[in-house]
Design a protein around this motif. Structure first.
Motif, short mmCIF file in Angstrom:
data_model
loop_
_atom_site.label_atom_id
_atom_site.label_comp_id
_atom_site.label_asym_id
_atom_site.label_seq_id
_atom_site.Cartn_x
_atom_site.Cartn_y
_atom_site.Cartn_z
N PRO A 21 0.64 -1.21 -0.13
CA PRO A 21 -0.02 -0.10 0.08
C PRO A 21 0.62 1.25 0.06
CG PRO A 21 -0.02 -0.99 2.20
CD PRO A 21 0.81 -1.91 1.45
N ASN A 22 1.87 1.28 0.77
CA ASN A 22 2.77 2.34 0.77
C ASN A 22 4.23 2.52 0.13
OD1 ASN A 22 0.67 3.60 2.48
ND2 ASN A 22 1.52 2.12 3.94
N THR A 23 4.34 1.70 -0.88
CA THR A 23 5.68 1.49 -1.46
C THR A 23 5.43 1.36 -2.96
OG1 THR A 23 5.95 -0.72 -1.10
CG2 THR A 23 7.05 0.78 0.56
N TYR A 37 -12.62 -6.45 2.43
CA TYR A 37 -11.53 -5.98 1.73
C TYR A 37 -10.30 -6.05 2.84
CZ TYR A 37 -7.63 -3.49 -0.40
OH TYR A 37 -6.31 -3.20 -1.24
N TYR A 38 -9.44 -6.97 2.33
CA TYR A 38 -8.13 -7.20 3.34
C TYR A 38 -7.03 -6.82 2.61
CZ TYR A 38 -11.53 -9.93 6.17
OH TYR A 38 -12.56 -10.32 6.67
N ASN A 39 -6.11 -6.29 3.08
CA ASN A 39 -4.91 -5.69 2.24
C ASN A 39 -4.02 -6.42 3.17
OD1 ASN A 39 -2.49 -3.05 1.95
ND2 ASN A 39 -2.97 -4.78 0.67
N VAL A 40 -3.25 -7.64 2.67
CA VAL A 40 -2.38 -8.57 3.64
C VAL A 40 -1.04 -8.23 2.36
CG1 VAL A 40 -1.70 -10.64 4.24
CG2 VAL A 40 -4.08 -10.03 4.10
N GLY A 99 -4.11 3.03 -4.26
CA GLY A 99 -4.65 3.86 -3.50
C GLY A 99 -6.06 3.27 -3.18
N ILE A 100 -6.27 2.03 -3.24
CA ILE A 100 -7.77 1.67 -3.05
C ILE A 100 -7.72 1.05 -1.41
CG2 ILE A 100 -7.28 -0.84 -3.48
CD1 ILE A 100 -10.02 -0.34 -5.26
N THR A 101 -8.78 1.30 -1.00
CA THR A 101 -8.97 1.10 0.58
C THR A 101 -10.36 0.22 0.76
OG1 THR A 101 -10.30 2.95 1.05
CG2 THR A 101 -7.89 2.87 1.41
#
Length: 377
Positions: free
Chosen positions: A226-228, A247-250, A235-237
């Protein structure tokens, strides 16, 4: 072998019902003569090129696909029929209803103005029944009796989701411990553009409808950073499939060497999510759905007992997708996370993967047992 037995019984029924006449009109005053065209054999869900590869040595993938164009879409099943009215009324439209023979999967319904329809994303090795309703110009309708067909058992079950490449079901494989269930875990490419600060959705509305209505997706696991890497997630959340989809960002690093050992906490989190049945059915993806996505597909299906050969073939099948002209070879596995697995205790690949998850990653035995219980029958 349960799906195989299903298919045989359905195939026998199909042979007996080559031409099916209507016997169950909703309105008995409407006399439609129906013919539903059946199939002489099991129905292939793969294109000719995909079928040729699946019959060849998996190492020969470069003869068939190189990751430079969209070749991952399956072959549709074409259903066709004749409905002849015996009165002045004419047919305005049709409704086609499809159910699997043992009612394990969600029934499908389609509307069409033509006496045929192409149906995508059916399960492999499964028997189906289908019928057609004719909607007439005077407001009445006539319903055909059911016809039957079976789909070929050939895996992987690749899927068509408009706007996404490289979509496959992890299910359908036969193992010594049972069949891997279809319709529960799907791997795919990204749903929105990567490496940009603003959200640009790539999956189309038709693709969203397929994910929601046909596949019944409840959760999305996004493996992008998400940040690199110029904000790899784009930019999706939340999930493009809707606010009601988890929605899970792993995040997994992809350029730091071994995907497994460099991302232990994320791998552990992924298996925690996969052990929770309330998240099913779910999709997981990275950018183009090959390496990080491929590792999790390898780990899950290997844990379930899918053979090493089938795991390799499934990994290389990603080359049928439009993966940015970057064809994959088995070196992407053998020079990355596979040596870590092979150093673990166990007499089989399945045992080594399980011990790797327990001893190196820190996944609990309860989580592993839960995934096996959900995914095998």
């Amino acid at each position: 072998m349960r799906n195989y037995k299903k298919g045989i019984s359905v195939f026998c029924a199909a042979v007996c019902a080559l031409f099916v006449l209507c016997g169950c009109n909703v309105d008995k005053t409407v006399e439609c003569k129906w013919e539903l065209v059946d199939f002489d054999d099991s129905v292939s869900l793969h294109t000719a090129l995909q079928t040729e590869y699946l019959a060849d040595d998996y190492n020969n993938i470069a003869k068939y696909a190189k990751g430079d164009k969209e070749l991952s879409i399956p072959k549709p099943v074409q259903l066709s029929w004749v409905a002849e009215t015996k009165e002045q009324a004419t047919v305005v439209s049709y409704t086609v209803e499809i159910e699997d023979y043992y009612n394990e999967y969600k029934p499908l319904s389609f509307e069409t103005d033509e006496p045929s329809i192409d149906v995508y994303n059916l399960c492999v090795g499964t028997g189906y029944s289908w019928r057609v309703t004719a909607h007439l110009s005077d407001g009445r309708k006539s319903v055909s009796s059911r016809a039957y067909f079976m789909t070929e058992e050939l895996t992987p079950r690749n899927l068509y989701v408009d706007g996404i490449t490289n979509v496959r079901d992890l299910g359908g494989w036969e193992t010594p411990y049972g069949m891997v269930r279809q319709g529960l875990i799907y791997r795919c490419g990204r749903l929105n553009e990567s490496k940009r600060p603003d959200v640009v959705i790539e999956i189309t509305q038709d693709g969203i409808d397929t994910m929601r209505d046909t596949l019944g997706i409840k959760s999305e696991i996004d493996l992008r950073m998400p940040n690199t890497h110029n904000t790899e997630t784009g930019g999706i959340t939340s999930s493009p499939l809707g606010e009601d989809v988890n929605y899970y960002n792993v995040p997994l690093e992809w350029d730091q060497g071994n995907y497994l050992t460099y991302n232990l906490e994320s791998v552990k989190e992924f298996f925690s999510l996969a052990s929770d049945e309330s998240n099913y059915p779910f999709i997981f993806h990275c950018n183009i759905g090959t390496d990080r996505t491929g590792m999790f597909a390898f780990l899950i299906n290997g844990l379930l007992g899918v053979s090493e050969e089938d795991l390799y073939r499934d990994y290389l099948f990603s080359n049928f997708g439009n993966i940015e002209n970057n064809a994959r070879t088995l070196n992407n596995i053998k020079n990355n996370f596979l040596p870590t697995i092979n150093k673990c205790n166990g007499n089989t690949l399945r045992e080594k993967i399980e011990n790797c998850l327990l001893d190196i990653v820190g996944v609990s035995q309860d989580e592993i047992d839960s995934i096996k219980s959900i995914m095998l029958y």
